[in-house]
Design an enzyme around this catalytic site. Structure first.
Site, PDB file in Angstrom:
ATOM      1  N   CYS A 102       0.571  -1.224  -0.102  1.00 39.81           N
ATOM      2  CA  CYS A 102       0.325   0.629  -0.501  1.00 39.81           C
ATOM      3  C   CYS A 102       0.770   1.495   0.024  1.00 39.81           C
ATOM      4  O   CYS A 102       1.401   1.730  -1.223  1.00 39.81           O
ATOM      5  CB  CYS A 102      -0.689   0.124   1.326  1.00 39.81           C
ATOM      6  SG  CYS A 102      -2.306   0.814   1.098  1.00 39.81           S
ATOM      7  N   HIS A 193      -3.415  -5.540   0.281  1.00 45.04           N
ATOM      8  CA  HIS A 193      -3.130  -5.244   1.742  1.00 45.04           C
ATOM      9  C   HIS A 193      -3.108  -7.294   2.382  1.00 45.04           C
ATOM     10  O   HIS A 193      -3.680  -7.363   2.464  1.00 45.04           O
ATOM     11  CB  HIS A 193      -4.043  -5.030   2.752  1.00 45.04           C
ATOM     12  CG  HIS A 193      -3.418  -3.481   2.992  1.00 45.04           C
ATOM     13  ND1 HIS A 193      -2.237  -2.638   3.727  1.00 45.04           N
ATOM     14  CD2 HIS A 193      -4.295  -2.415   2.120  1.00 45.04           C
ATOM     15  CE1 HIS A 193      -2.707  -1.582   3.785  1.00 45.04           C
ATOM     16  NE2 HIS A 193      -3.538  -1.207   3.126  1.00 45.04           N
ATOM     17  N   GLU A 195      -1.249  -8.148   4.231  1.00 44.52           N
ATOM     18  CA  GLU A 195      -1.155  -8.520   5.522  1.00 44.52           C
ATOM     19  C   GLU A 195      -2.499  -8.291   5.995  1.00 44.52           C
ATOM     20  O   GLU A 195      -2.640  -8.869   7.142  1.00 44.52           O
ATOM     21  CB  GLU A 195       0.110  -7.438   5.917  1.00 44.52           C
ATOM     22  CG  GLU A 195      -0.707  -5.861   6.127  1.00 44.52           C
ATOM     23  CD  GLU A 195      -1.000  -5.345   5.030  1.00 44.52           C
ATOM     24  OE1 GLU A 195      -0.631  -4.037   4.681  1.00 44.52           O
ATOM     25  OE2 GLU A 195      -0.552  -5.861   3.706  1.00 44.52           O
TER      26      GLU A 195
END
Length: 246
Positions: A102, A193, A195
């Site tokens: 990001c 993202h 994560e």
């Protein structure tokens, strides 16, 4: 002889201005990397707005997370933007592995000669279907990823051009540049993202609702349509296994 997984040390560059989200983001990278929390060292741009690129020395990789508090399009307001670019360039030069998500993706794009703009009309906030390019089929991270998969995406800025040496790996209907690598370098950028999963996203956008959404109805609509993002979330551990430990 390569390092054992337990010996890896990661520098996580965070661009977060509140402790709750900093800890949340750290725990997300820990969870999906398969590493221990003690293997991560934090560098927060808000706490340390100026830093030298040599701060990465002694680490096995640089991870960069997202940000709801700063924009790469405002380097005059956020001095850590330029130092983040220098850090990325240093890693590329020294072939230190980079996993940039990001905000990190956007910093990498700008540092390497691409361009990022603010584009609220095409904002992505929720889970989105991503499509792989032909180049992804032979990539070490994406070679066993389905042609289409779901991922969490939350951004108002987006790249309108990639660096000349970047190889595009994934895109969405709304965002033409979602993942890239640098040829023959251990360097990956992700606008989405990897994560973050739907539960993480629910907590994050509920906390930051006023920054992105006009009403609680919009929030409810996004949360209602969230899809599972297991495939996207596996990319961090694949990076550890296939890039750091290969």
């Amino acid at each position: 002889m390569g390092k054992h997984r337990s010996q890896l040390k990661i520098l996580l560059l965070q661009i977060r201005d509140d402790q709750v989200t900093c800890l949340e983001e750290l725990n997300e990278f820990v969870r999906f990397s398969g590493l221990g929390v003690e293997q991560f060292e934090l560098l927060n741009g808000f706490k340390t707005p100026e830093f030298e690129p040599t701060c990465i020395e002694g680490y096995d990789a640089l991870f960069i997370g997202g940000s709801s508090d700063a924009s790469v399009t405002q380097p005059d307001r956020y001095p850590f933007v330029e130092d983040s670019k220098r850090l990325v360039l240093y890693c590329l030069k020294e072939e230190i592995p980079v996993f940039a998500s990001c905000f990190g993706f956007q910093v990498a794009v700008e540092a390497l000669g691409g361009r990022v703009i603010l584009d609220k009309e095409n904002m992505e906030m929720g889970t989105y279907r991503l499509t792989l390019t032909e180049a992804a089929a032979s990539d070490r991270l994406f070679q066993d990823v389905p042609k289409e998969f779901w991922a969490v995406s939350g951004h108002k800025e987006r790249a309108i051009s990639l660096p000349q040496e970047a190889i595009l790996l994934a895109f969405s209907e709304r965002c033409p540049y979602h993942a890239f690598k640098i040829a023959n370098k251990p360097f990956y950028g992700f606008q989405f993202h990897p994560e973050v999963d739907p539960l993480d996203l629910t907590a994050r956008i509920t906390r930051y609702q006023s920054r992105y959404l006009d009403s609680s109805e919009m929030l409810a609509e996004i949360l209602k349509d969230l899809k599972e993002t297991t495939i996207a979330n596996q990319l961090i551990q694949k990076f550890v296994d296939r890039i750091l430990l290969s």
